[in-house]
Write a protein that holds these residues in place. Sequence first.
Motif, short mmCIF file in Angstrom:
data_model
loop_
_atom_site.label_atom_id
_atom_site.label_comp_id
_atom_site.label_asym_id
_atom_site.label_seq_id
_atom_site.Cartn_x
_atom_site.Cartn_y
_atom_site.Cartn_z
N UNK A 35 0.79 8.11 -6.28
CA UNK A 35 1.94 7.58 -7.00
C UNK A 35 2.29 8.46 -8.20
N UNK A 36 1.28 8.85 -8.96
CA UNK A 36 1.54 9.69 -10.14
C UNK A 36 2.04 11.07 -9.74
N UNK A 37 1.48 11.64 -8.70
CA UNK A 37 1.97 12.94 -8.21
C UNK A 37 3.43 12.82 -7.77
N UNK A 68 -8.71 -7.70 -4.78
CA UNK A 68 -8.38 -6.97 -5.99
C UNK A 68 -6.88 -6.74 -5.96
N UNK A 69 -6.22 -7.00 -7.05
CA UNK A 69 -4.78 -6.77 -7.14
C UNK A 69 -4.54 -5.70 -8.20
N UNK A 70 -3.79 -4.69 -7.81
CA UNK A 70 -3.50 -3.58 -8.70
C UNK A 70 -2.00 -3.51 -8.91
N UNK A 71 -1.61 -3.25 -10.13
CA UNK A 71 -0.19 -3.10 -10.46
C UNK A 71 -0.04 -1.86 -11.33
N UNK A 72 0.89 -1.00 -10.96
CA UNK A 72 1.17 0.21 -11.74
C UNK A 72 2.65 0.19 -12.12
N UNK A 73 2.91 0.42 -13.40
CA UNK A 73 4.28 0.52 -13.89
C UNK A 73 4.46 1.94 -14.42
N UNK A 74 5.39 2.66 -13.82
CA UNK A 74 5.62 4.05 -14.18
C UNK A 74 6.92 4.15 -14.95
N UNK A 75 6.84 4.75 -16.12
CA UNK A 75 8.01 5.07 -16.94
C UNK A 75 8.07 6.59 -17.09
N UNK A 76 9.13 7.08 -17.66
CA UNK A 76 9.26 8.53 -17.77
C UNK A 76 8.20 9.15 -18.66
N UNK A 77 7.66 8.40 -19.62
CA UNK A 77 6.72 8.97 -20.58
C UNK A 77 5.32 8.37 -20.52
N UNK A 78 5.07 7.44 -19.60
CA UNK A 78 3.76 6.79 -19.54
C UNK A 78 3.59 6.01 -18.24
N UNK A 79 2.34 5.62 -18.00
CA UNK A 79 2.02 4.75 -16.87
C UNK A 79 1.08 3.67 -17.39
N UNK A 126 0.03 -13.52 -15.21
CA UNK A 126 0.86 -14.25 -14.26
C UNK A 126 0.26 -14.33 -12.86
N UNK A 127 -0.77 -13.54 -12.56
CA UNK A 127 -1.35 -13.58 -11.23
C UNK A 127 -2.62 -14.42 -11.18
N UNK A 128 -3.01 -15.04 -12.25
CA UNK A 128 -4.23 -15.83 -12.27
C UNK A 128 -5.45 -15.00 -12.57
N UNK A 129 -6.52 -15.66 -12.99
CA UNK A 129 -7.75 -14.94 -13.32
C UNK A 129 -7.59 -14.16 -14.60
N UNK A 130 -7.82 -12.87 -14.50
CA UNK A 130 -7.63 -11.99 -15.66
C UNK A 130 -7.14 -10.63 -15.20
N UNK A 131 -6.67 -9.88 -16.14
CA UNK A 131 -6.30 -8.50 -15.88
C UNK A 131 -7.01 -7.60 -16.88
N UNK A 132 -7.41 -6.46 -16.40
CA UNK A 132 -7.88 -5.37 -17.25
C UNK A 132 -6.87 -4.24 -17.03
N UNK A 133 -6.35 -3.70 -18.11
CA UNK A 133 -5.27 -2.74 -17.99
C UNK A 133 -5.52 -1.52 -18.89
N UNK A 134 -4.83 -0.43 -18.54
CA UNK A 134 -4.84 0.75 -19.40
C UNK A 134 -3.48 1.41 -19.35
N UNK A 135 -3.22 2.21 -20.35
CA UNK A 135 -1.98 2.97 -20.42
C UNK A 135 -2.31 4.42 -20.72
N UNK A 136 -1.66 5.31 -19.96
CA UNK A 136 -1.76 6.75 -20.20
C UNK A 136 -0.37 7.28 -20.52
#
Length: 142
Positions: A35-37, A68-79, A126-136
């Motif tokens: 996705x990032x490439x 496991x549920x993964x969500x990626x949000x891509x913007x022009x300057x970060x993910x 919003x998906x229940x449980x918990x989320x662990x997230x990071x931003x680059x």
Amino acid sequence: MDPSPLATHPPQLYRLRAPNTATSPKICRDMVALLLEATGHGELADTARLLVSEMVTNVGLHTASLDVRLEAVVRHDRVRVAVYDDAPDAEPHPKSPGPQAEDGRGLLLLAGLAQDWGVARADSCRMGGKEVWFELHAPSPN
């Protein structure tokens, strides 16, 4: 210089749901790297692969979640990448592993490599449980 194609578009959202199995860390990290490439953020792919692998592996090690549920949000300057599980009470805490320890460094890697990261519980997830997230963040153009 023309702006990045993503600079003129709204954030792009991608989701993946995978079974909580031994193959899921590889599948999730490879999906995020691809996705990032594809979106012009190849310079973030190696770091994202490592962090995704750690987060997905932690779901398998520390929760009884069936998937496991993964969500990626891509913007022009970060993910921003989030991994969701069904265990709101299994909040991760960074450890101080000994030099011979084979685990316990995942959250230290998140704190050291991501520009920002965090944990959100079920009431704000919003998906229940918990989320662990990071931003680059993408490197600034010279």
